[in-house]
Motif scaffolding. Sequence first.
Motif, short mmCIF file in Angstrom:
data_model
loop_
_atom_site.label_atom_id
_atom_site.label_comp_id
_atom_site.label_asym_id
_atom_site.label_seq_id
_atom_site.Cartn_x
_atom_site.Cartn_y
_atom_site.Cartn_z
N PRO A 56 0.82 -1.22 0.00
CA PRO A 56 0.00 0.00 0.00
C PRO A 56 0.86 1.27 0.00
CG PRO A 56 -0.66 -1.46 1.79
CD PRO A 56 0.54 -2.07 1.14
N LEU A 57 1.99 1.23 0.69
CA LEU A 57 2.91 2.37 0.72
C LEU A 57 3.41 2.67 -0.69
CD1 LEU A 57 5.72 2.80 3.33
CD2 LEU A 57 6.25 2.97 0.93
N LEU A 58 3.79 1.62 -1.43
CA LEU A 58 4.29 1.80 -2.79
C LEU A 58 3.20 2.23 -3.75
CD1 LEU A 58 6.72 -1.25 -3.00
CD2 LEU A 58 7.33 1.18 -2.81
N VAL A 86 10.55 -1.99 -8.44
CA VAL A 86 10.22 -0.61 -8.07
C VAL A 86 11.38 0.28 -8.48
CG1 VAL A 86 9.55 0.93 -6.19
CG2 VAL A 86 8.96 -1.50 -6.06
N SER A 87 11.06 1.35 -9.18
CA SER A 87 12.07 2.32 -9.59
C SER A 87 11.57 3.72 -9.32
CB SER A 87 12.40 2.15 -11.08
OG SER A 87 11.24 2.37 -11.86
N LEU A 88 12.50 4.63 -9.19
CA LEU A 88 12.16 6.03 -8.95
C LEU A 88 11.80 6.72 -10.26
CD1 LEU A 88 15.06 6.78 -6.48
CD2 LEU A 88 12.63 6.79 -5.91
N THR A 89 10.89 7.68 -10.19
CA THR A 89 10.51 8.46 -11.36
C THR A 89 11.45 9.66 -11.50
OG1 THR A 89 9.04 9.87 -10.08
CG2 THR A 89 8.07 7.86 -11.06
N GLN A 90 11.28 10.37 -12.59
CA GLN A 90 12.06 11.59 -12.80
C GLN A 90 11.74 12.61 -11.71
OE1 GLN A 90 14.53 11.79 -15.18
NE2 GLN A 90 15.09 13.52 -13.90
N LYS A 91 10.48 12.66 -11.28
CA LYS A 91 10.08 13.56 -10.19
C LYS A 91 10.93 13.28 -8.95
CE LYS A 91 6.22 14.40 -7.01
NZ LYS A 91 4.78 14.16 -6.73
N ALA A 92 11.08 12.01 -8.61
CA ALA A 92 11.88 11.63 -7.43
C ALA A 92 13.33 12.04 -7.61
CB ALA A 92 11.76 10.14 -7.17
N GLU A 93 13.86 11.82 -8.79
CA GLU A 93 15.25 12.20 -9.05
C GLU A 93 15.42 13.72 -9.00
OE1 GLU A 93 17.68 10.22 -8.92
OE2 GLU A 93 16.72 8.29 -9.24
#
Length: 150
Positions: free
Chosen positions: A70-72, A95-102
């Motif tokens: 649920p967190l993800l 699970v990978s980070l988005t450009q927003k996260a980067e």
Amino acid sequence: MVEPVLLDEQLCFSIYRAQKAYNHFYGKVLKPFSLTYPQFIAMLALWEHGTMSVKELGHHLELDSGTLTPLLKRLEADGWVNRNRAADDERRVDVSLTQKAEDQKDEIYERVGGCTNYLDFSSDKYHELRQSMNEVERHLNAIQVEEGQF
């Protein structure tokens, strides 16, 4: 008869109160990003290790999939992560980070990193406390308690 240890003298209660205060403090610091503390530590692990499976991430965070999923899902809905089935094993979700996260990584690190200054601990004191908490954890994990033992 065993003499009871009063509540305010319990190490476990001190750790509990400190953990609650820490999470509350981080909640305020992370609010501009609409992140909770558990979401933040998930992102920390991904920033540190890169794309990984839900199982691997759960291992790093010591969270089971029932808590982590649920967190993800919320992180994905808010545009922080992507979850994709692995091409080589459809049972595995990566699970990978988005450009927003980067793009927001440095700003989040800066904001959270400044929190340590508010504690007003020297670097040595900070590391000493962290080592003490790690030692408590190691000792507790090493205890083999059988049901009904105490």
